[in-house]
Design an enzyme around this catalytic site. Structure first.
Site, PDB file in Angstrom:
ATOM      1  N   ASP A 101       7.459 102.120 105.878  1.00  0.00           N
ATOM      2  CA  ASP A 101       8.133 100.971 105.287  1.00  0.00           C
ATOM      3  C   ASP A 101       9.578 100.955 105.762  1.00  0.00           C
ATOM      4  O   ASP A 101      10.272 101.974 105.686  1.00  0.00           O
ATOM      5  CB  ASP A 101       8.110 101.123 103.750  1.00  0.00           C
ATOM      6  CG  ASP A 101       7.672  99.867 103.048  1.00  0.00           C
ATOM      7  OD1 ASP A 101       8.353  98.838 103.238  1.00  0.00           O
ATOM      8  OD2 ASP A 101       6.675  99.904 102.316  1.00  0.00           O
ATOM      9  N   ASP A 130      10.079  95.346 104.746  1.00  0.00           N
ATOM     10  CA  ASP A 130      10.265  94.851 103.389  1.00  0.00           C
ATOM     11  C   ASP A 130      11.136  93.588 103.361  1.00  0.00           C
ATOM     12  O   ASP A 130      12.191  93.564 103.997  1.00  0.00           O
ATOM     13  CB  ASP A 130      10.953  95.974 102.590  1.00  0.00           C
ATOM     14  CG  ASP A 130      10.949  95.731 101.106  1.00  0.00           C
ATOM     15  OD1 ASP A 130       9.862  95.572 100.533  1.00  0.00           O
ATOM     16  OD2 ASP A 130      12.048  95.695 100.507  1.00  0.00           O
ATOM     17  N   GLU A 172       7.059  91.488 105.599  1.00  0.00           N
ATOM     18  CA  GLU A 172       6.767  90.862 104.307  1.00  0.00           C
ATOM     19  C   GLU A 172       7.625  89.604 104.178  1.00  0.00           C
ATOM     20  O   GLU A 172       8.853  89.682 104.229  1.00  0.00           O
ATOM     21  CB  GLU A 172       7.106  91.845 103.176  1.00  0.00           C
ATOM     22  CG  GLU A 172       6.690  91.313 101.816  1.00  0.00           C
ATOM     23  CD  GLU A 172       7.391  92.002 100.645  1.00  0.00           C
ATOM     24  OE1 GLU A 172       6.819  91.997  99.542  1.00  0.00           O
ATOM     25  OE2 GLU A 172       8.502  92.528 100.827  1.00  0.00           O
ATOM     26  N   HIS A 182       0.848  97.323  96.486  1.00  0.00           N
ATOM     27  CA  HIS A 182       1.484  97.985  95.347  1.00  0.00           C
ATOM     28  C   HIS A 182       2.201  97.004  94.424  1.00  0.00           C
ATOM     29  O   HIS A 182       2.745  97.413  93.402  1.00  0.00           O
ATOM     30  CB  HIS A 182       2.466  99.030  95.872  1.00  0.00           C
ATOM     31  CG  HIS A 182       3.563  98.387  96.685  1.00  0.00           C
ATOM     32  ND1 HIS A 182       3.332  97.790  97.902  1.00  0.00           N
ATOM     33  CD2 HIS A 182       4.877  98.208  96.432  1.00  0.00           C
ATOM     34  CE1 HIS A 182       4.455  97.277  98.360  1.00  0.00           C
ATOM     35  NE2 HIS A 182       5.419  97.517  97.488  1.00  0.00           N
ATOM     36  N   ASP A 183       2.274  95.725  94.804  1.00  0.00           N
ATOM     37  CA  ASP A 183       2.970  94.731  93.978  1.00  0.00           C
ATOM     38  C   ASP A 183       2.015  93.774  93.272  1.00  0.00           C
ATOM     39  O   ASP A 183       2.467  92.868  92.574  1.00  0.00           O
ATOM     40  CB  ASP A 183       3.912  93.879  94.852  1.00  0.00           C
ATOM     41  CG  ASP A 183       5.074  94.666  95.420  1.00  0.00           C
ATOM     42  OD1 ASP A 183       5.512  95.642  94.777  1.00  0.00           O
ATOM     43  OD2 ASP A 183       5.548  94.305  96.518  1.00  0.00           O
TER      44      ASP A 183
HETATM   45  C1  GLC Z   1       9.196  94.258  98.246  1.00  0.00           C
HETATM   46  C2  GLC Z   1       8.408  95.485  97.816  1.00  0.00           C
HETATM   47  C3  GLC Z   1       8.609  95.688  96.350  1.00  0.00           C
HETATM   48  C4  GLC Z   1      10.071  95.917  96.086  1.00  0.00           C
HETATM   49  C5  GLC Z   1      10.940  94.792  96.690  1.00  0.00           C
HETATM   50  C6  GLC Z   1      12.366  95.183  96.777  1.00  0.00           C
HETATM   51  O1  GLC Z   1       8.724  93.089  97.685  1.00  0.00           O
HETATM   52  O2  GLC Z   1       7.076  95.350  98.182  1.00  0.00           O
HETATM   53  O3  GLC Z   1       7.842  96.751  95.850  1.00  0.00           O
HETATM   54  O4  GLC Z   1      10.311  95.983  94.721  1.00  0.00           O
HETATM   55  O5  GLC Z   1      10.547  94.455  97.993  1.00  0.00           O
HETATM   56  O6  GLC Z   1      12.579  96.135  97.789  1.00  0.00           O
END
Ligand code: GLC
Length: 547
Positions: A98, A199, A245, A319-320
């Site tokens: 990540d 991320d 993402e 994980h979200d």
């Molecule tokens: C992304 C991650 C998440 C995190 C956020 C801030 O959305 O997947 O888990 O809380 O970024 O870094």
């Protein structure tokens, strides 16, 4: 279409904290992953994506990094990581990490220096602004509630934090910031890692000025400039995969970010299909029933829109997100297995690179046993409770707890269910894991699933094997049949004269759909026998024509 290993690969996402604890402290670790490499290989995944494993104060479970080049002591040491990488490569499994570079932790040395004064080497590493008449520079809200600005008396200025105030946003306008990040990326790639999941990468660019009506900083044109620069400086020099993402992104834009000729990223995670059951006001804290035609229409738009031009990532879970079998399928004893397999097939037979989030291959469910607020760990969930119940008083504690049970990210973060021993075999001691184990582990666990040739695990394993055998699964185009159908999802893939047809009953009832499947053979199904047009609850069938 040009072939590429990352198009053919299946990615397995490991949330280290919840995967396997090897030293009995109730927290998963890198040695735990090493011990389970055989499991991931058996499943047939080609790549592991590890959520952040770096040094971090852990307010957002590692998404607040205080040293990009050190391993979190909860997880082990750099020597453990090196061993994991070596052993994984030996098994033919790649590892991607990540990359969290929209923000750092406020405990990162760059921020510690930056907050001290307006004129030191790191002063411009973050987004600092003067206040607006004694107030925050503008009305932006943090994604995790409250203002996105925090006042710092030593500079008499505010810093921007899109997430918690312990996650200050980096200033990508600074060449020094970009160079520091690129240097860190090269350091990991030179170690031999195989790529990055990036991320919230479409938020790295920020406007030059911040006034009250400045729109939220998503997809500003500079994001693409920065990604091209990153590609030139780093990515293109390695044989790696990258996935960004990107919330609030449409296929048109994805064709630029992940276009075959764009020199930016290989693929992106889009969110449109994850928002269809969300409420306008309360987001995931009030989930609505999903309309199948809408889901099909969105996902098909991505399939058709990117075909031949860019590459899709395919996911239901990470994980979200709450567990998909509880969300779009049925987690009842009667239908859990069937619907988990159906969901897996509908996703994995589309064009793109599939991602399996740990436990998805077992049909792991949401945790209905989260009773009290104290059972939750996730900062987003806790902040949302504070906002809606304690501050605004718009929801009662019971309503919000029910919402958290369904929508909290913690549903994905309960420990991996390995076997029927105490704590589901997640930890070697009888200590309480950092987050509650889902009590259904006696019925749903890896040991049981591996032994059973008809399990969800075996179904996923077979999908992964078929993907290797039939290029049509990877490279075929996609066509949706009967878009308005609210009960069945039927699509076809075509490649070099072959046709693959997938027919899925999305309901827990029997339905009937006439489909011309005469000289085709059944490649995969979640029922023993084929009853033609007659489809049982959550039945899925995948046919391939014979030539
Ligand atoms: C992304 C991650 C998440 C995190 C956020 C801030 O959305 O997947 O888990 O809380 O970024 O870094």
């Amino acid at each position: 279409m040009t072939k590429a290993w990352w198009k053919e690969a299946v990615v397995y996402q490991v949330y280290t904290r919840s995967f396997q604890d090897s030293d009995g402290d109730g927290i998963g670790d890198i040695r735990g992953i090493i011990n389970r490499l055989g499991y991931i290989k058996e499943l047939g995944a080609d790549v592991i994506w590890l959520n952040p494993i770096f040094k971090s104060p852990n307010v957002d479970n590692g998404y607040d990094i205080s040293d990009y080049q050190a391993i979190h002591s909860d997880f082990g040491t750099m020597a453990d990581f090196d061993e994991l990488l070596r052993r994984a490569h030996h098994e033919g499994i790649k590892i991607i990490l990540d990359l969290v570079v929209n923000h750092t932790s406020d405990e990162h040395p760059w921020f510690i220096e930056s907050r001290k004064s307006r004129n030191n080497e790191f002063s411009d590493y973050y987004i600092w602004q003067n206040g607006d008449n004694g107030d925050a520079p503008n009305d932006w809200e943090s994604r995790f509630m409250g203002s996105a600005w925090k006042y710092e008396s030593s500079r008499e200025q505010y810093y921007l934090h899109i997430y918690t105030d312990k996650q200050p946003d980096l200033n990508w306008r600074s060449k020094f910031v970009r160079e520091s990040i690129f240097e860190m990326m090269r350091w990991w790639l030179d170690k031999g890692i195989d790529g990055f999941r990036m991320d919230v990468i479409n938020m790295i660019a920020k406007p030059e000025k911040f006034s009250q009506n400045t729109p939220r900083p998503i997809n500003l044109p500079e994001v693409q400039e920065y990604l091209k620069e990153m590609n030139n400086a780093v990515l293109q020099h390695y044989d790696i995969m990258t996935v960004g993402e990107m919330m609030d992104t449409e296929p048109e834009l994805a064709k630029e970010y992940a276009g075959f000729d764009s020199n930016e990223l290989n693929m992106i995670f889009q969110f449109q299909h994850m928002r269809l059951d969300h409420d306008d006001k309360y987001a995931q804290w009030r989930l609505h029933p999903l309309k199948l035609s809408k889901l099909k229409s969105i996902m098909s738009r991505w399939q058709e829109g990117l075909d031949g031009k860019a590459w899709n990532s395919l996911y239901w879970n990470n994980h979200d997100q709450p567990r998909v079998v509880s969300r779009f399928g049925s987690d009842t004893e009667k239908f859990r297995e069937r619907s988990a397999k159906m969901l897996g097939a509908v996703l994995h037979y589309q064009q793109g690179t599939p991602y399996i989030y740990q436990g998805e291959e077992l049909g792991m469910t949401n945790n209905s046993n989260f009773y009290r607020l104290g059972d939750f760990r996730d900062i987003q969930s806790l902040n949302a409770y504070h906002e809606w119940v304690e501050k605004n008083r718009e929801l009662t504690p019971e309503q919000m707890l029910e919402a958290l049970r369904r929508g909290s990210r913690d549903n994905a973060r309960t420990p991996m269910q390995w076997d029927n021993r105490p704590n589901a075999g997640f930890t070697t001691s009888d200590i309480k894991p950092w987050i509650m184990v889902n009590p259904n582990y006696q019925a749903i666990n890896a040991e049981k699933e591996i032994r059973d040739g008809n399990s969800v695990f075996s179904f996923y394993k077979q999908m992964n094997r078929l993907r290797r055998l039939y290029p049509i699964i990877v490279y075929g185009d996609y066509q949706l049949i009967s878009p308005e159908d609210e009960e069945a999802w039927i699509y076809q893939r075509r490649f070099e004269g072959q046709t693959l047809t997938l027919i899925a009953n999305w309901t827990d009832r029997e339905i009937s759909r006439e489909i011309a499947a005469r000289d085709e053979r059944l490649l995969q199904s979640n029922y023993m026998d084929d009853r033609g047009a007659y489809l049982r609850a959550y039945e899925v069938k995948v046919y391939l024509n014979k030539n």
